[in-house]
Design an enzyme around this catalytic site. Structure first.
Site, PDB file in Angstrom:
ATOM      1  N   HIS A  48      17.200  10.078  36.351  1.00 34.64           N
ATOM      2  CA  HIS A  48      17.339  10.984  35.208  1.00 34.64           C
ATOM      3  C   HIS A  48      18.637  11.773  35.311  1.00 34.64           C
ATOM      4  O   HIS A  48      19.552  11.593  34.499  1.00 34.64           O
ATOM      5  CB  HIS A  48      16.118  11.915  35.132  1.00 34.64           C
ATOM      6  N   HIS A  68      12.828  17.715  37.345  1.00 35.23           N
ATOM      7  CA  HIS A  68      12.170  17.680  36.036  1.00 35.23           C
ATOM      8  C   HIS A  68      10.847  16.908  36.073  1.00 35.23           C
ATOM      9  O   HIS A  68      10.308  16.559  35.052  1.00 35.23           O
ATOM     10  CB  HIS A  68      13.083  17.066  34.982  1.00 35.23           C
TER      11      HIS A  68
END
Lengths: 160, 861
Positions: free
Chosen positions: A93, A110
């Protein structure tokens, strides 16, 4: 580790680990592996214990990776139980480190989660690309070698 | 080597790549993206001077701070010049919304472009005509003639447009926006007068939040900064970690973590406490929005799990606790709200005539939430901070409330709690939708009514069609075979009705010319009132399109310029066209224009110039911007002061041009846009209702909600006698992080399709043990409405006795099991509540079960 890594701390950590590499030549659109990778010994089968990850760098010093024996069969797994796999330890990510915990890879920036038995697929979270899997080869002595990277390591336009 | 195609190097955009600004096609958040397009065969180099990113690519990007450019952010497409082009779509670092962050949905924007070496090559590229059991290619010329002859033929015979039924989006993003909405509005409401129109995801033409709007509160009233500034965030029937992901991780989570305290200190009053935020999640499921936050700050996170359908009772109970504890400002209420109506609220919602203890005992019994939890929620929402400063609470609700039983009362109860506690119009407050998709509504007035309190409720168009009414059904950019409630019945009836026409057309030989075909269709439609003509306008062959008679290929996101606003800040931006539509596909506004012009030609040929003129609405629309500017004329005069912003339509963009939006780029401008009377300049509206509410007298209009009346007959039937034993599970439904809506793109991307190959059902571990189920098993979930085959996920996300089904999966929609109940006040369905049973199926589908992950999605510890 339950503490979320602060952005600044993480940048410091990895800036230290970042090495220069040359991105030259023409990018090919072929599927991975489309590059020449070194074969690097990671461990011997006798050293690998279920659920105890082994960290290493591959294909170069600035690319952390994790090898783990899952205790359940995995796509691309080696060893007698076909359950030993290795993955890039940088979240696809935004490049934070992933940890192997509770049978899966988890990123605490996250909260993306990847299934190591299912080719590193994102089964929760923000990462749109699956975690790059590192194909393994076992020789006659039981030595496990990392031989390529199937997937782009975060932050690079070219793995090597 | 790998389960799905993987790359280990990507092409570098060269310095001369064309660069475009855009916004994600998917969710309500509207993350900014940058697009780079250049011919295959060229590429840039690693030095900043050699590539369009302007970055040093010879060393790895720094984590978090660097530019994400991953395998899913590149594709190769074909231009109309027959040449191949690289398309790179990366998250924009200059967007205030996402700041370079992105989600699993937006991260695959590039993979969704039309590409000949991917599943997206399935795009519709020219119109298709059903002939018997096949689709044949036809030209736009013929397709438009057929459309024109049929629409005109029906309205000429009937003298009205009541036999024309439409199902069309009303939103932004996803390749729609103000332009396409205005095209639809001009054709259906100004040229035609279509009463039987339904919105993409529901059976009628209605707001999902009349319970708020009729109080004077538009549902988009806060700004994304409020999620950074709030003392408390309430997520009510909203799961933003999975459905507004970047809003959650970039703005809500930092607040809970305490990373925004300095921002609070800057904005709050002198002496006002500024601390890390609290989070209340109200949801029947233990969602990942709760479990992620519980990892970060377990002491500042609370989960309330009301029984299905009881949220409005819970909202009123929290409001009653607020009242008892005196957590309100009477001066504010008197100045800003309608105190005559407040008496009705006190009597019916707060039920002040019922002693507090008795009231709370009732609320506990109905909602399943304890009095202690209700009172704690009241404290977190409204208890004044040290120094008597008002707490700042931002309440965000979404489909768990909207698609609940009693839509109107659910929404009204929540917004009333926010106003009672003055949690609207101040920094760090607000009460509004999270949103599903982005917005972009501008149309002439619709010939449809409002809620039951405003001339309604609107017609249930699904029911109109399944009852055998209507002759022409135009489905635009949505897939009712997955998305309507009581889906099994809907599919069966539309199939039956369209097949009647198909068979009759084939009897005695298919008509040879378009005019003959149109004539025969009209003859059949009026001979057999149950026969139905269906046209589907979309980017792919959808489940619904399989039964269509005509299919029109539409342009997708990035294939035309369009404009939309996001939901968390009403941020208007230009989504630039970066590639051509495939083949002959056209933007929706252009299709509506061309259908209008063809009907106009037919009227002119009959000498009916006046009628023809109505259909020539698009004759001067040469570009997307022409439509955007024409749409602006529908809005009221926006030359108002800041104090009067509440008088403006939420999406008013009068005066804005593409040129201005290009200059503003990712910064955009927040609607409603005002032309400031003092300076004459266009100004955005950061936050709404600071000064007045959106009512004629500017005062908030209270409403007395209904008492608890139990469940509607469609669901109550499962709660009694034998059926209670036959269908022992409550069922709720919702979305998953990985896929968007009906997965129209995702099902074509191996990253998504392999991860979520089948619809899934969440089963509590206790139920799984009792029934001998494990994650990865296949079960049939069924009730009297319908059934489906689901993959089992064993998880504590659901309570024992409750199942959760993922919505809209292409291999079986949860809506097959959902009843046809709609709120009698609004015609909004209850998609998220019914009863069912499940049974383990014999055997397995190993190829699917061995490649899909079934690990627990809400477990982060």
């Amino acid at each position: 580790m339950t503490q979320t890594l602060s952005r600044r701390r993480f940048v410091q950590l990895t800036a230290a680990a970042t090495a220069l590499f040359a991105a030259g030549g023409k990018a090919q659109l072929g599927y991975a592996p489309s590059l020449t990778y070194p074969a690097v010994k990671v461990a011997n089968l006798s050293q690998v214990k279920t659920g105890q990850p082994i960290t290493f760098n591959y294909p170069d010093a600035s690319s952390p990776a994790i090898l783990v024996k899952l205790g359940r069969p995995a796509i691309g797994g080696v060893g007698r139980e076909r359950d030993i796999v290795a993955f890039s330890a940088l979240c696809t990510h935004m490049g934070c480190p992933v940890q192997y915990e509770g049978g899966r890879f988890l990123c605490r920036c996250h909260y993306s989660m990847f299934d190591p038995a299912k080719a590193g697929q994102t089964y929760q979270g923000l990462a749109s690309s699956w975690l790059p899997q590192i194909p393994l080869r076992v020789d006659g002595k039981g030595d496990i070698y990392a031989v390529a990277v199937a997937g782009l390591i975060w932050g690079r336009v070219k793995n090597v | 080597m790998a389960l799905i195609p993987r790359r280990d190097q990507l092409p570098i955009p060269p310095k001369n790549a064309k660069v475009y600004n855009t916004v994600c096609q998917y969710c309500n958040v509207g993350c900014g993206y940058k697009v780079y397009v250049w011919p295959v065969g060229e590429q840039g180099g690693p030095k900043p001077s050699q590539n369009a990113f302007g970055l040093d690519l010879s060393t790895p990007q720094p984590p978090l701070a660097g530019q994400s450019y991953t395998e899913t952010m590149h594709a190769v497409t074909v231009g109309r010049d027959g040449q191949q082009y690289h398309v790179v779509i990366v998250p924009a670092k200059d967007s205030p919304i996402n700041r370079g962050d992105y989600s699993i949905r937006g991260g695959t924007n590039a993979l969704t472009v039309w590409s000949l070496d991917r599943g997206t090559q399935d795009r519709l590229t020219y119109p298709l005509l059903r002939v018997g059991d096949q689709f044949q290619a036809i030209t736009w010329q013929d397709a438009l003639t057929l459309m024109g002859l049929l629409i005109k033929g029906i309205r000429d015979r009937d003298g009205n447009d009541d036999n024309i039924a439409v199902k069309c989006y009303d939103h932004g993003g996803s390749g729609q926006g103000f332009e396409d909405n205005y095209g639809a509005g001009k054709l259906f409401f100004a040229a035609l007068s279509v009463k039987h129109i339904a919105i993409h995801n529901r059976p009628a033409y209605n707001s999902e939040v009349w319970g708020s709007r009729e109080r004077g509160v538009h549902e988009l009233n806060y700004t994304y900064e409020d999620a950074r500034l709030a003392d408390t965030i309430v997520l009510w029937g909203a799961n933003p970690y999975e459905t507004a992901t970047v809003f959650y991780v970039e703005h809500m989570l930092p607040n809970i973590q305490g990373a925004t305290v300095a921002e609070k200190q800057q904005v709050f009053e002198r002496g006002e406490p500024a601390e890390p935020g609290y989070l209340i999640v109200i949801d029947p499921r233990k969602t990942s929005s709760y479990t992620v936050a519980a990892q970060v700050a377990p002491d500042r996170v609370m989960l309330l799990r009301p029984n299905l359908g009881t949220d409005y009772i819970l909202a009123n109970a929290i409001a009653r606790a607020v009242w008892e504890k005196g957590y309100y400002d009477m001066a504010y209420l008197q100045a800003r709200t309608d105190m005559a109506l407040f008496e009705e609220y006190k009597a019916k919602s707060l039920k002040l005539s019922v002693p507090y203890a008795e009231f709370m005992a009732q609320a506990e019994r109905i909602t399943g939430v304890s009095r202690a939890e209700i009172e704690k929620a009241a404290d977190w929402i409204a208890k004044p901070k040290a120094g008597r400063f008002k707490r700042r609470t931002l309440t965000i609700y979404e489909k768990g409330i909207i698609w609940n039983m009693k839509n109107y009362d659910q929404v009204a109860a929540i917004v009333q709690l926010a106003v009672l506690t003055h949690n609207i119009g101040r920094p760090g407050t607000g009460c509004g939708r999270q949103g599903g998709h982005q917005e972009g509504y501008v149309r002439p007035p619709a010939p449809t009514p409002g809620s039951i309190y405003r001339g309604g409720p609107p017609v249930n168009v699904d029911k109109f069609l399944t009852d055998g009414k209507g002759k022409f059904y135009w489905v635009i950019a949505n897939d009712p075979y997955l998305s309507t409630p009581n889906n099994q019945v809907f599919r069966k009836r539309i199939h039956e009705r369209t097949e009647k026409l198909t068979k009759a057309l084939g009897a005695g030989g298919e008509p040879g010319t378009i005019r003959e075909r149109a004539q025969k269709i009209l003859d059949v439609l009026y001979q057999d009132p149950d026969a139905l003509f269906m046209v589907v306008q979309d980017i792919y062959m959808t489940e619904t399109a399989r039964d269509a008679h005509l299919i029109l290929p539409a342009a997708a996101w990035g294939e035309a310029n369009d404009t939309s606003i996001n939901c968390n800040s009403r941020l208007l931006r230009l989504y630039e066209k970066f590639m051509d539509p495939p083949g002959e596909a056209k933007p929706d506004w252009e299709i509506f224009k061309l259908v209008g012009l063809r009907i106009a030609e037919l009227y002119r040929a009959e000498g009916k110039a006046q009628e023809a003129a109505k259909f020539e609405f698009g004759k001067d629309w040469k570009t997307d911007e022409d439509v955007f500017l024409a749409g602006a004329e529908e809005f009221g005069d926006n030359r108002v002061s800041e104090e009067d912003e509440a008088k403006l339509e939420a999406e008013n963009y009068k005066g804005v041009t593409y040129k201005l939006l290009k200059e503003l780029g990712q910064k955009g401008i927040q609607t409603p846009v005002r032309r400031d009377p003092k300076t004459g300049k266009l100004v955005g509206t950061v936050r709404r209702y600071t000064y007045k509410f959106g009512t004629p007298d500017g005062k908030f209009k209270w409403y007395g909600t209904d008492d608890w009346e139990g469940y509607p007959a469609e669901v109550a039937k499962y709660l009694e006698g034998e059926k209670a034993r036959q269908y022992p599970f409550w069922v709720t439904t919702g979305r998953a992080q990985t896929i968007w809506q009906t997965a129209y793109h995702d099902r074509r991307l191996p990253e998504k399709a392999l991860a979520l190959p089948l619809p899934y059902v969440e089963v509590n571990p206790e139920d799984a043990r009792r029934l001998g189920l494990q994650s990865g098993d296949l079960v049939e979930v069924y009730n009297e409405e319908g059934n489906g085959t689901f993959l089992v996920y064993v998880t504590d996300a659901v309570k024992p006795g409750t199942l959760f089904l993922v919505m809209y999966h292409w291999r079986g929609t949860s809506n097959s099991l959902v009843s046809g109940y709609t709120d009698p006040k609004t015609t909004i369905p209850w998609y998220k509540g019914t009863r069912a049973n499940l049974r383990k199926v014999a055997g397995a589908i190993p190829s699917v079960q061995q490649t899909a992950s079934v690990l627990q999605q809400n477990k982060f510890d």
